[in-house]
Design a protein around this motif. Structure first.
Motif, short mmCIF file in Angstrom:
data_model
loop_
_atom_site.label_atom_id
_atom_site.label_comp_id
_atom_site.label_asym_id
_atom_site.label_seq_id
_atom_site.Cartn_x
_atom_site.Cartn_y
_atom_site.Cartn_z
N LEU A 1 -4.70 -5.87 -8.03
CA LEU A 1 -3.58 -5.38 -7.13
C LEU A 1 -4.23 -3.84 -6.62
O LEU A 1 -4.75 -3.23 -7.31
N PRO A 2 -3.63 -3.57 -5.41
CA PRO A 2 -4.02 -2.18 -5.06
C PRO A 2 -3.35 -1.02 -5.92
O PRO A 2 -2.20 -1.28 -6.34
N LYS A 3 -4.00 0.04 -6.08
CA LYS A 3 -3.43 1.13 -6.79
C LYS A 3 -2.64 1.82 -5.56
O LYS A 3 -1.61 2.46 -6.11
N GLN A 4 -2.89 1.52 -4.38
CA GLN A 4 -1.90 2.25 -3.16
C GLN A 4 -1.95 1.36 -1.94
O GLN A 4 -3.02 0.57 -1.96
N GLY A 5 -1.07 1.41 -1.30
CA GLY A 5 -0.94 0.64 -0.06
C GLY A 5 -0.70 -0.89 -0.34
O GLY A 5 -0.23 -1.29 -1.44
N THR A 6 -0.66 -1.81 0.79
CA THR A 6 -0.70 -3.06 0.54
C THR A 6 -1.20 -4.11 1.23
O THR A 6 -2.17 -3.64 2.37
N ASP B 1 -3.62 1.05 4.39
CA ASP B 1 -3.67 2.19 3.58
C ASP B 1 -4.09 1.90 2.04
O ASP B 1 -3.46 2.46 1.32
N VAL B 2 -5.13 0.80 1.92
CA VAL B 2 -5.18 0.31 0.51
C VAL B 2 -6.27 1.12 -0.38
O VAL B 2 -7.56 1.59 0.19
N THR B 3 -5.87 1.58 -1.40
CA THR B 3 -6.78 1.84 -2.58
C THR B 3 -6.85 1.06 -3.68
O THR B 3 -6.22 0.48 -4.24
N LEU B 4 -8.22 0.88 -3.89
CA LEU B 4 -8.50 -0.22 -4.82
C LEU B 4 -9.68 0.44 -5.94
O LEU B 4 -10.31 1.26 -5.77
N GLY B 5 -9.51 -0.13 -7.21
CA GLY B 5 -10.32 0.23 -8.29
C GLY B 5 -10.02 -0.55 -9.46
O GLY B 5 -9.08 -1.42 -9.61
N TYR B 6 -10.54 0.18 -10.61
CA TYR B 6 -10.53 -0.46 -11.80
C TYR B 6 -10.22 0.57 -13.09
O TYR B 6 -10.89 1.42 -13.04
#
Length: 277
Positions: free
Chosen positions: A63-68, A17-22
């Motif tokens: 690093l993920p904004k959410q999740g692992t 359940d990963v959220t990624l961004g900048y």
């Protein structure tokens, strides 16, 4: 052994359940990926879909904004610098441009990780480097300078360097980009063969459909800010999803439109230029 424990041990890279961004911008959300020992896994999508962002998350560059994101059972976000360095040493990375040292010859390029990260003897370095160069068909090119080899050969030298420490997980950033058909086929089969021989896992960040589908066990396709599909190559080939069909068939228009969509910001800019909407 408990089957669940065995399954967990085989999972070398896990996104849950990963959220990624900048900054405030989100690139991908709700990403679930499981990369297991012995697998070739292709992460696919169009330009700007977030494929390289997935690679950066896998190596702890972001690093993920959410999740692992878990590598070898360790939560990357919770790893200190020493732990992260140790995790990265269990990975091999093949960069898109190879990133070879032009002032070193083929042998010394492959030997570099051994000299940098181990205390093995010179005799062991020679043995290991020649063994890995032999695995990519370039043992007799060990003495050549980088300027003396072709682009396809340089990619194979970079692959030998990526595997010289015998990593458990190898990450490939666009491994087929810019290769002629022969070099492309050779590289694809090398990736499959080395994955099987080393009993590692290989992750391809790619948009090359034919070669990736020929060697991959699992395919994950990202686009529109999410994970669109995953499964075996045959599963995706038979999918009726419009985006997947557009991507696999190389169609110029579809869910991903040929024309960049107009926005209020564009309309306002156009009016300032005296143009017509």
């Amino acid at each position: 052994m408990n089957p669940e424990a065995s399954s967990a041990a085989d999972s070398l890279l896990l996104f849950k359940d990963v959220t990624l961004g900048y900054g405030d911008f989100t690139v991908l959300a709700g990403i679930d990926i499981d990369v297991r020992r012995g697998q070739v896994v292709a992460m696919m999508g169009g330009s700007g879909s977030g494929k390289t962002t997935l690679l950066r998350a896998a190596t702890g560059q972001i690093l993920p904004k959410q999740g692992t994101v878990t590598a070898f059972g360790e939560n990357i976000a919770a790893a200190d610098n020493n732990k992260l360095r140790a995790l990265r040493q269990r990975m091999g990375v093949l960069f898109q441009q190879g990133a070879l040292f032009t002032d070193l010859n083929v042998f010394e390029n492959v030997a570099f990780p051994l000299r940098e990260h181990t205390q093995v003897s010179e005799a062991q370095i020679i043995e290991r480097v020649l063994d890995k160069l032999n695995a990519v068909g370039l043992r007799a090119a060990a003495h050549l300078s980088i300027s003396e080899i072709s682009g396809g050969m340089a990619r194979r030298v970079a692959l030998a360097r990526a595997i010289v420490l015998e990593p458990e997980l190898i990450l490939y950033d666009e491994p087929f980009a810019g290769l002629d058909p022969i070099s492309l086929g050779i590289t694809a089969q090398l990736i499959r063969g080395l994955t099987d021989t080393l009993n590692c896992a290989s992750v391809l960040i790619t948009h090359d459909v034919a070669e990736s589908f020929a060697i991959a066990d699992q395919v994950y396709m990202v686009g529109q800010g999410k994970l669109l599909a995953h499964g075996r190559p045959d599963d995706l080939s038979s999918s009726a999803d419009p985006y997947i069909r557009q991507f696999l068939n190389g169609e110029p228009d579809g869910p991903i439109a040929f024309h960049y969509p107009e926005t209020p910001a564009f309309t306002a800019w156009l009016q300032r230029q005296g143009g017509k909407p």
